[in-house]
Enzyme design. Structure first.
Site, PDB file in Angstrom:
ATOM      1  N   ILE A  34       0.867  -1.191   0.000  1.00 16.45           N
ATOM      2  CA  ILE A  34       0.000   0.000   0.000  1.00 16.45           C
ATOM      3  C   ILE A  34       0.895   1.229   0.000  1.00 16.45           C
ATOM      4  O   ILE A  34       1.600   1.492   0.987  1.00 16.45           O
ATOM      5  CB  ILE A  34      -0.920   0.045   1.235  1.00 16.45           C
ATOM      6  CG1 ILE A  34      -1.737  -1.231   1.335  1.00 16.45           C
ATOM      7  CG2 ILE A  34      -1.835   1.263   1.178  1.00 16.45           C
ATOM      8  CD1 ILE A  34      -2.729  -1.235   2.450  1.00 16.45           C
ATOM      9  N   THR A  35       0.873   1.990  -1.090  1.00 15.37           N
ATOM     10  CA  THR A  35       1.652   3.235  -1.082  1.00 15.37           C
ATOM     11  C   THR A  35       0.831   4.307  -0.348  1.00 15.37           C
ATOM     12  O   THR A  35      -0.405   4.298  -0.385  1.00 15.37           O
ATOM     13  CB  THR A  35       2.030   3.705  -2.497  1.00 15.37           C
ATOM     14  OG1 THR A  35       0.858   4.186  -3.166  1.00 15.37           O
ATOM     15  CG2 THR A  35       2.681   2.588  -3.303  1.00 15.37           C
ATOM     16  N   GLY A  36       1.548   5.197   0.335  1.00 12.69           N
ATOM     17  CA  GLY A  36       0.842   6.193   1.147  1.00 12.69           C
ATOM     18  C   GLY A  36       0.014   5.499   2.213  1.00 12.69           C
ATOM     19  O   GLY A  36      -1.100   5.929   2.528  1.00 12.69           O
ATOM     20  N   GLY A  43      -4.025   8.714   6.738  1.00  8.51           N
ATOM     21  CA  GLY A  43      -5.298   8.890   6.042  1.00  8.51           C
ATOM     22  C   GLY A  43      -5.930   7.613   5.512  1.00  8.51           C
ATOM     23  O   GLY A  43      -6.031   6.590   6.210  1.00  8.51           O
ATOM     24  N   TYR A  98      -4.122  18.905  -9.858  1.00  7.13           N
ATOM     25  CA  TYR A  98      -4.575  17.728  -9.117  1.00  7.13           C
ATOM     26  C   TYR A  98      -5.641  16.961  -9.916  1.00  7.13           C
ATOM     27  O   TYR A  98      -5.571  15.732 -10.050  1.00  7.13           O
ATOM     28  CB  TYR A  98      -5.120  18.172  -7.755  1.00  7.13           C
ATOM     29  CG  TYR A  98      -5.624  17.032  -6.908  1.00  7.13           C
ATOM     30  CD1 TYR A  98      -4.749  16.083  -6.399  1.00  7.13           C
ATOM     31  CD2 TYR A  98      -6.990  16.889  -6.626  1.00  7.13           C
ATOM     32  CE1 TYR A  98      -5.208  15.027  -5.633  1.00  7.13           C
ATOM     33  CE2 TYR A  98      -7.449  15.838  -5.855  1.00  7.13           C
ATOM     34  CZ  TYR A  98      -6.558  14.911  -5.356  1.00  7.13           C
ATOM     35  OH  TYR A  98      -7.011  13.852  -4.606  1.00  7.13           O
TER      36      TYR A  98
HETATM   37  N1  NAP Z   1      -8.821  13.102   1.356  1.00  9.75           N
HETATM   38  C1  NAP Z   1      -9.716  13.167   0.367  1.00  9.75           C
HETATM   39  O1  NAP Z   1     -10.806  13.777   0.499  1.00  9.75           O
HETATM   40  C2  NAP Z   1      -9.442  12.493  -0.949  1.00  9.75           C
HETATM   41  C3  NAP Z   1     -10.462  12.511  -1.936  1.00  9.75           C
HETATM   42  C4  NAP Z   1     -10.237  11.885  -3.156  1.00  9.75           C
HETATM   43  C5  NAP Z   1      -9.029  11.239  -3.382  1.00  9.75           C
HETATM   44  N2  NAP Z   1      -8.049  11.244  -2.426  1.00  9.75           N
HETATM   45  C6  NAP Z   1      -6.785  10.530  -2.724  1.00  9.75           C
HETATM   46  O2  NAP Z   1      -6.532   9.612  -1.688  1.00  9.75           O
HETATM   47  C7  NAP Z   1      -5.131   9.346  -1.601  1.00  9.75           C
HETATM   48  C8  NAP Z   1      -4.698   9.400  -0.158  1.00  9.75           C
HETATM   49  O3  NAP Z   1      -4.937  10.715   0.331  1.00  9.75           O
HETATM   50  P1  NAP Z   1      -5.219  11.033   1.869  1.00  9.75           P
HETATM   51  O4  NAP Z   1      -6.363  11.963   1.890  1.00  9.75           O
HETATM   52  O5  NAP Z   1      -5.271   9.795   2.696  1.00  9.75           O
HETATM   53  O6  NAP Z   1      -3.908  11.906   2.197  1.00  9.75           O
HETATM   54  P2  NAP Z   1      -2.876  11.907   3.425  1.00  9.75           P
HETATM   55  O7  NAP Z   1      -3.565  11.694   4.714  1.00  9.75           O
HETATM   56  O8  NAP Z   1      -2.122  13.184   3.222  1.00  9.75           O
HETATM   57  O9  NAP Z   1      -1.919  10.675   3.121  1.00  9.75           O
HETATM   58  C9  NAP Z   1      -1.097  10.710   1.995  1.00  9.75           C
HETATM   59  C10 NAP Z   1      -0.132   9.548   2.003  1.00  9.75           C
HETATM   60  O10 NAP Z   1       0.670   9.659   0.799  1.00  9.75           O
HETATM   61  C11 NAP Z   1       2.043   9.765   1.164  1.00  9.75           C
HETATM   62  N3  NAP Z   1       2.728  10.729   0.296  1.00  9.75           N
HETATM   63  C12 NAP Z   1       2.399  12.022   0.058  1.00  9.75           C
HETATM   64  N4  NAP Z   1       3.328  12.591  -0.735  1.00  9.75           N
HETATM   65  C13 NAP Z   1       4.254  11.647  -0.996  1.00  9.75           C
HETATM   66  C14 NAP Z   1       5.462  11.622  -1.738  1.00  9.75           C
HETATM   67  N5  NAP Z   1       5.954  12.698  -2.354  1.00  9.75           N
HETATM   68  N6  NAP Z   1       6.173  10.468  -1.781  1.00  9.75           N
HETATM   69  C15 NAP Z   1       5.721   9.368  -1.144  1.00  9.75           C
HETATM   70  N7  NAP Z   1       4.606   9.331  -0.420  1.00  9.75           N
HETATM   71  C16 NAP Z   1       3.878  10.457  -0.342  1.00  9.75           C
HETATM   72  C17 NAP Z   1       2.068  10.249   2.597  1.00  9.75           C
HETATM   73  O11 NAP Z   1       3.267   9.825   3.225  1.00  9.75           O
HETATM   74  P3  NAP Z   1       3.995  10.810   4.301  1.00  9.75           P
HETATM   75  O12 NAP Z   1       2.963  11.157   5.292  1.00  9.75           O
HETATM   76  O13 NAP Z   1       5.140  10.025   4.810  1.00  9.75           O
HETATM   77  O14 NAP Z   1       4.403  12.007   3.498  1.00  9.75           O
HETATM   78  C18 NAP Z   1       0.822   9.558   3.178  1.00  9.75           C
HETATM   79  O15 NAP Z   1       1.133   8.249   3.567  1.00  9.75           O
HETATM   80  C19 NAP Z   1      -4.463  10.364  -2.524  1.00  9.75           C
HETATM   81  O16 NAP Z   1      -4.105   9.728  -3.732  1.00  9.75           O
HETATM   82  C20 NAP Z   1      -5.544  11.399  -2.783  1.00  9.75           C
HETATM   83  O17 NAP Z   1      -5.393  12.021  -4.045  1.00  9.75           O
HETATM   84  C21 NAP Z   1      -8.236  11.854  -1.224  1.00  9.75           C
END
Ligand code: NAP
Length: 288
Positions: free
Chosen positions: A8-10, A14, A164
């Site tokens: 699982i990346t990221g 979240g 984005y």
């Molecule tokens: N939140 C929303 O409402 C929403 C809605 C639609 C889609 N999404 C998508 O859901 C996915 C997860 O988002 P989230 O909301 O869970 O965000 P989040 O809480 O910010 O988590 C993001 C994750 O991605 C990693 N990450 C970020 N930048 C990175 C980089 N440069 N290199 C490697 N790892 C990186 C972070 O690792 P570190 O913490 O170590 O940096 C973290 O594990 C994303 O693809 C986002 O586009 C989110």
């Protein structure tokens, strides 16, 4: 998921962390990726303690560098001879235009080129482990976006939402083109999803660049967002449910198929993006 191996990346925060927890509870062995090593160690310790599943490891890579993506793929291949599920979930949004280590627009690099290359590098392992699944976290933010083939690096006009949205459309087109390449000849499926509007740390990397008014507004609307656990439900469903065994190429929301915009169903654009992406990550001509 007993005996299955999932990347699982990221997965350290979240939606990814909530998905990791759900898959850990089903008994999978997890390789959890993140960018920050300390945060990664804390996330893995928490996941092990909460799930009681000891088979969880952390792997670090910053997706703003394609060399780091290559290093991550090598580390995964070294850790495990089989791979049942690859969840491409890491993603970010950048208020100001910036470049990756390779000189590409950062949103495109982190959200699209990194998972594109990682998937390519892990594909032989996924094929050898079939039936296996590739699940990519896209977004309804793709609505209104189109791929700017004449200015993919957004040098002429940049907005955080524009960049984005285009990167999330790229996730959907990548899934379509990948599924097409994998159909009939392999037992590997590719799907993608919209997790909903989820209360996470998404955007926290931009705090210095956001105005106080926007921060206040965002904090207010975040009250109406869903929990990471709810946001992770479709990730877990696509990664593990027998109901989607063999299903490939689709976009999902709340564990149901959802039609993307016409731009997300444009197979010519998907092919064109595939070829451009191959050039950008340096794998042009490689067999998929
Ligand atoms: N939140 C929303 O409402 C929403 C809605 C639609 C889609 N999404 C998508 O859901 C996915 C997860 O988002 P989230 O909301 O869970 O965000 P989040 O809480 O910010 O988590 C993001 C994750 O991605 C990693 N990450 C970020 N930048 C990175 C980089 N440069 N290199 C490697 N790892 C990186 C972070 O690792 P570190 O913490 O170590 O940096 C973290 O594990 C994303 O693809 C986002 O586009 C989110």
């Amino acid at each position: 998921m007993n005996g299955k191996v999932c990347v699982i990346t990221g997965g350290t925060d979240g939606i990814g962390k909530a998905a990791a927890y759900g898959l850990a509870m089903q008994g999978a062995r997890l390789l959890v990726h993140g960018r920050d090593p300390d945060k990664g160690a804390r996330a893995v310790a928490e996941l092990k303690a909460r799930s009681g599943n000891p088979a969880i490891e952390f792997l670090q890579a910053d997706f703003s560098s394609l060399d780091e993506v290559r290093r991550l793929a090598a580390a995964i291949t070294e850790c495990t001879p089989r791979l049942d599920v690859l969840v491409n979930n890491a993603g970010a949004m950048y208020v100001k235009r910036a470049l990756s280590k390779d000189g590409y627009e950062l949103t495109l690099a982190v959200n699209h080129l990194a998972p594109f290359l990682l998937t390519h590098l892990l594909l032989d392992t996924l094929k050898a482990s079939g039936p296996s699944r590739i699940v990519t976290t896209a977004s309804n933010a793709h609505r209104g976006a189109k791929i700017a083939f004449d200015d993919l690096q957004l040098t002429r006009k940049y907005s955080s939402m524009g960049a984005y949205g285009m990167s999330k459309l790229a996730n959907i087109l990548f899934t379509r083109a990948l599924a097409k390449r994998l159909q009939d000849v392999t037992r590997v499926t590719a799907t993608c999803l919209h997790p909903g509007f989820v209360r996470t740390n998404f955007g926290a990397n931009n705090t210095a660049d956001i105005s106080p008014l926007f921060k206040a507004l965002f904090s207010f609307i975040s009250r109406f967002a869903r929990t990471p656990e709810k946001g992770a439900e479709t990730v877990i469903y696509l990664a593990s449910s027998p109901q989607v065994e063999g299903a490939s190429g689709g976009y999902y929301h709340d564990c149901k198929p959802l039609r993307p915009t016409p731009a997300g169903e444009d197979d010519d654009a998907a092919e064109r993006l595939w070829h451009v992406s191959e050039q950008l990550v340096g794998i042009a001509g490689a067999q998929t």
